[in-house]
Write a protein that holds these residues in place. Structure first.
Motif, mmCIF file in Angstrom:
data_model
loop_
_atom_site.group_PDB
_atom_site.id
_atom_site.type_symbol
_atom_site.label_atom_id
_atom_site.label_comp_id
_atom_site.label_asym_id
_atom_site.label_seq_id
_atom_site.Cartn_x
_atom_site.Cartn_y
_atom_site.Cartn_z
ATOM 1 N N ARG A 1 31.928 64.308 64.854
ATOM 2 C CA ARG A 1 31.843 63.006 65.536
ATOM 3 C C ARG A 1 31.815 63.195 67.055
ATOM 4 O O ARG A 1 31.098 62.501 67.760
ATOM 5 C CB ARG A 1 33.001 62.098 65.127
ATOM 6 N N ALA B 1 31.162 57.737 62.629
ATOM 7 C CA ALA B 1 30.028 58.181 61.803
ATOM 8 C C ALA B 1 30.527 58.521 60.408
ATOM 9 O O ALA B 1 31.656 58.992 60.221
ATOM 10 C CB ALA B 1 29.357 59.398 62.435
ATOM 11 N N ALA C 1 25.340 56.540 61.558
ATOM 12 C CA ALA C 1 26.146 55.911 62.602
ATOM 13 C C ALA C 1 25.475 54.614 63.039
ATOM 14 O O ALA C 1 24.292 54.384 62.778
ATOM 15 C CB ALA C 1 26.311 56.857 63.788
#
Length: 159
Positions: free
Chosen positions: A24, A98, A107
């Motif tokens: 992420r 995400a 995302a």
């Protein structure tokens, strides 16, 4: 034995979450790179982040397939001698963490986009986006990107 399996399972889950946090963070850095490249009209810096078969749906409903078409859209909009826009600025935010499905990440988020048209008028649009990415080696590549705006409440309707 059961306690050992539970501990092993919990350890594996903690490691997976740490992995996802690192991924992420990489995606957040990627978003920042794209934002700055677009604000500087440096589409060439975005190209390495795209899958060769990328599909992008832009705010005007135009669809590009592949890097060459995405580049042509960028050139038509901002780059050629008579572009549609004189300037474009964006500020992007992530909507939620995400989600990962193997080597695929999904995302979404929003942007506040400022469009300065060739004739001088300016419009600020709140935009939503979704993106699907694939991990290729150590890098994430954008497979599909879609932008959308509120059809019923936007600067064009308000004017």
């Amino acid at each position: 034995m059961t306690i050992a399996l539970l501990a092993l399972s919990a350890s594996a889950q903690v490691l997976a979450e740490l992995d996802q946090d690192a991924e992420r963070a990489a995606l957040q850095q990627m978003l920042g790179s794209i934002e700055s490249a677009l604000n500087e009209k440096a589409f060439d810096r975005v190209v390495p982040l795209l899958n060769e078969h990328v599909v992008i749906v832009f705010l005007n409903g135009e669809v590009t397939r592949g890097i060459a078409q995405a580049r042509a859209y960028f050139d038509k909009t901002l780059g050629q001698s008579t572009p549609i826009l004189r300037d474009y600025k964006t500020r992007a935010t992530v909507g939620a963490p995400a989600r990962f499905i193997g080597d695929i990440a999904i995302a979404d988020g929003s942007t506040q986009d400022t469009f300065v048209f060739a004739q001088g008028s300016e419009m600020v649009v709140d935009t939503k986006w979704t993106v699907t990415l694939e991990k290729q080696g150590d890098a994430w590549k954008i497979l599909q990107l879609q932008f959308s705006s509120n059809l019923f409440d936007n600067p064009l309707v308000a004017s």
